[in-house]
Design a protein around this motif. Structure first.
Motif, mmCIF file in Angstrom:
data_model
loop_
_atom_site.group_PDB
_atom_site.id
_atom_site.type_symbol
_atom_site.label_atom_id
_atom_site.label_comp_id
_atom_site.label_asym_id
_atom_site.label_seq_id
_atom_site.Cartn_x
_atom_site.Cartn_y
_atom_site.Cartn_z
ATOM 1 N N ASP A 88 0.834 -1.213 0.000
ATOM 2 C CA ASP A 88 0.000 0.000 0.000
ATOM 3 C C ASP A 88 0.861 1.252 0.000
ATOM 4 O OD1 ASP A 88 -2.252 -1.562 0.002
ATOM 5 O OD2 ASP A 88 -2.587 -1.428 2.165
ATOM 6 N N THR A 89 1.946 1.231 0.749
ATOM 7 C CA THR A 89 2.943 2.301 0.704
ATOM 8 C C THR A 89 4.325 1.658 0.764
ATOM 9 O OG1 THR A 89 2.959 2.602 3.114
ATOM 10 C CG2 THR A 89 1.468 4.016 1.834
ATOM 11 N N TYR A 90 5.280 2.278 0.118
ATOM 12 C CA TYR A 90 6.666 1.820 0.217
ATOM 13 C C TYR A 90 7.596 3.005 -0.016
ATOM 14 C CZ TYR A 90 6.446 1.411 -4.966
ATOM 15 O OH TYR A 90 6.289 1.633 -6.309
ATOM 16 N N THR A 104 8.337 8.392 -1.050
ATOM 17 C CA THR A 104 7.285 7.523 -0.529
ATOM 18 C C THR A 104 6.207 7.363 -1.590
ATOM 19 O OG1 THR A 104 7.671 8.141 1.777
ATOM 20 C CG2 THR A 104 5.514 7.223 1.234
ATOM 21 N N ASN A 106 2.527 5.910 -2.706
ATOM 22 C CA ASN A 106 1.209 5.575 -2.171
ATOM 23 C C ASN A 106 0.411 4.885 -3.274
ATOM 24 O OD1 ASN A 106 -1.472 5.593 -1.206
ATOM 25 N ND2 ASN A 106 -1.036 7.358 0.093
ATOM 26 N N ARG A 107 0.211 3.588 -3.137
ATOM 27 C CA ARG A 107 -0.425 2.823 -4.207
ATOM 28 C C ARG A 107 -1.838 3.294 -4.510
ATOM 29 N NH1 ARG A 107 -3.293 -1.887 -5.437
ATOM 30 N NH2 ARG A 107 -2.435 -2.975 -7.271
ATOM 31 N N TRP A 109 -2.917 6.169 -4.842
ATOM 32 C CA TRP A 109 -2.927 7.311 -5.752
ATOM 33 C C TRP A 109 -2.965 6.882 -7.216
ATOM 34 C CZ3 TRP A 109 1.354 11.121 -3.622
ATOM 35 C CH2 TRP A 109 0.974 11.555 -2.337
ATOM 36 N N ALA A 114 2.169 2.627 -9.471
ATOM 37 C CA ALA A 114 2.908 2.214 -8.271
ATOM 38 C C ALA A 114 3.438 0.793 -8.414
ATOM 39 C CB ALA A 114 2.006 2.324 -7.046
ATOM 40 N N GLY A 206 3.620 9.108 -6.066
ATOM 41 C CA GLY A 206 4.441 9.258 -4.866
ATOM 42 C C GLY A 206 4.988 10.661 -4.773
ATOM 43 N N ASP A 209 10.368 12.948 -0.142
ATOM 44 C CA ASP A 209 10.203 13.183 1.292
ATOM 45 C C ASP A 209 11.079 14.332 1.792
ATOM 46 O OD1 ASP A 209 8.471 10.955 1.559
ATOM 47 O OD2 ASP A 209 10.194 9.608 1.672
#
Length: 291
Positions: A88-90, A104, A106-107, A109, A114, A206, A209
């Motif tokens: 789901d996130t990586y 980061t 965010n699947r 999105w 992703a 994504g 960061d």
């Protein structure tokens, strides 16, 4: 490709993965965004090795020669097999010639984007890739492999578009395209808020960061879109083409998924080595009755 000198506003066209190139810049300050067109004219191709030799005897290669041996993950030659679903996130860590930063993903999105990015990074597609395009106050772009065999393998691996549910804000990472449903491996990072791209199908998956944009904004950008960087030559020749003609471009040393760490691809367990049993000092009884 040349920049327009007209003071009339040029209509915005579609990004292309072969350039995301800017055809002109609107003179009106209130518009303030770049107009996009096709790839710039190609630069002169490097001389072939046959042209550089003037003696009958070939000199042995020196230890420092840049040969760019194929050190890529061989799984990249089989894109159809790289279909893992992303978490789901990586988080992906980029180590570059300008410093390190993380992204980061965010699947939710953009699921298809992703997943594609996850499989590319998992198998180190972006390692040793050159940031071949950086347009100040607009975007920076990469995603052509430094290894021609890998570029060839991914040439026809388009994925369908995701709905755009996140805006192209500063720091958002997005796949480049050559029109609808043509995403493959090239990506760009927005260097400022480019909300006008939202209506043209570019779906962020994504974002960079924290202070990572300080690194991204330092990628070398002085060659410009009219420098003649030929993306076809990058695909056909690999990194040596850029090293020779555009040596100041920055390089992604590695791109690695650091959270959650992907499970290693299972491999066949080696069979245990068999050792010959020592001969018994006591002879075995005969299986036949005594005569």
């Amino acid at each position: 490709m040349t920049n327009s000198t007209s003071k009339t506003t040029v209509q915005l066209s579609r990004f292309t993965k072969y350039g995301l190139a800017i055809a002109s810049i609107a003179a009106t300050a209130s518009l303030g965004f770049a107009v996009l067109a096709q790839t710039p004219a190609p630069a002169a191709a490097p001389k072939s090795s046959s042209q550089s030799s003037t003696t009958a005897t070939k000199k042995p290669a020196t230890a420092g020669a840049a040969t760019h041996a194929p050190t890529y993950d061989r799984a990249l030659l089989h894109p159809a097999l790289l279909k893992d679903k992303a978490p789901d996130t990586y988080v992906v860590k980029f180590v570059t010639t300008r410093g390190d930063f993380t992204i980061t993903v965010n699947r939710a999105w953009a699921p298809l984007g992703a997943d594609r990015f996850y499989n590319l990074v998992k198998h180190h597609f972006y390692d040793n890739a050159v940031v071949f395009r950086a347009v100040p106050n607009f975007v920076t772009q990469f995603g052509i492999s430094s290894y021609p065999a890998v570029s060839t393998a991914w040439k026809k691996t388009e994925i369908k578009d995701d709905p755009v549910i996140q805006s192209n804000k500063k720091g958002a990472i997005v796949f480049a395209t050559a029109g609808p449903n043509t995403r493959t491996t090239q990506v760009f990072i927005n260097l400022k808020d480019n909300a006008f791209l939202d209506k043209t199908g570019f779906a962020p998956f994504g974002t960079v960061d924290g202070d990572g944009m300080k690194v991204v904004e330092m990628f070398y950008d002085q060659y410009g879109d009219n420098a003649g960087i030929d993306q076809d030559q990058i695909e056909k020749t690999g990194k040596p083409y850029l090293d020779k003609g555009f040596p100041k471009l920055d390089v992604i040393k590695s791109a690695t998924i650091i959270s959650p760490v992907p499970a290693a691809t299972p491999s066949a367990k080696p069979k245990p080595a068999t050792t010959a049993k020592p001969a018994s000092s006591t002879p075995k009884p005969s299986s036949t009755p005594n005569q």
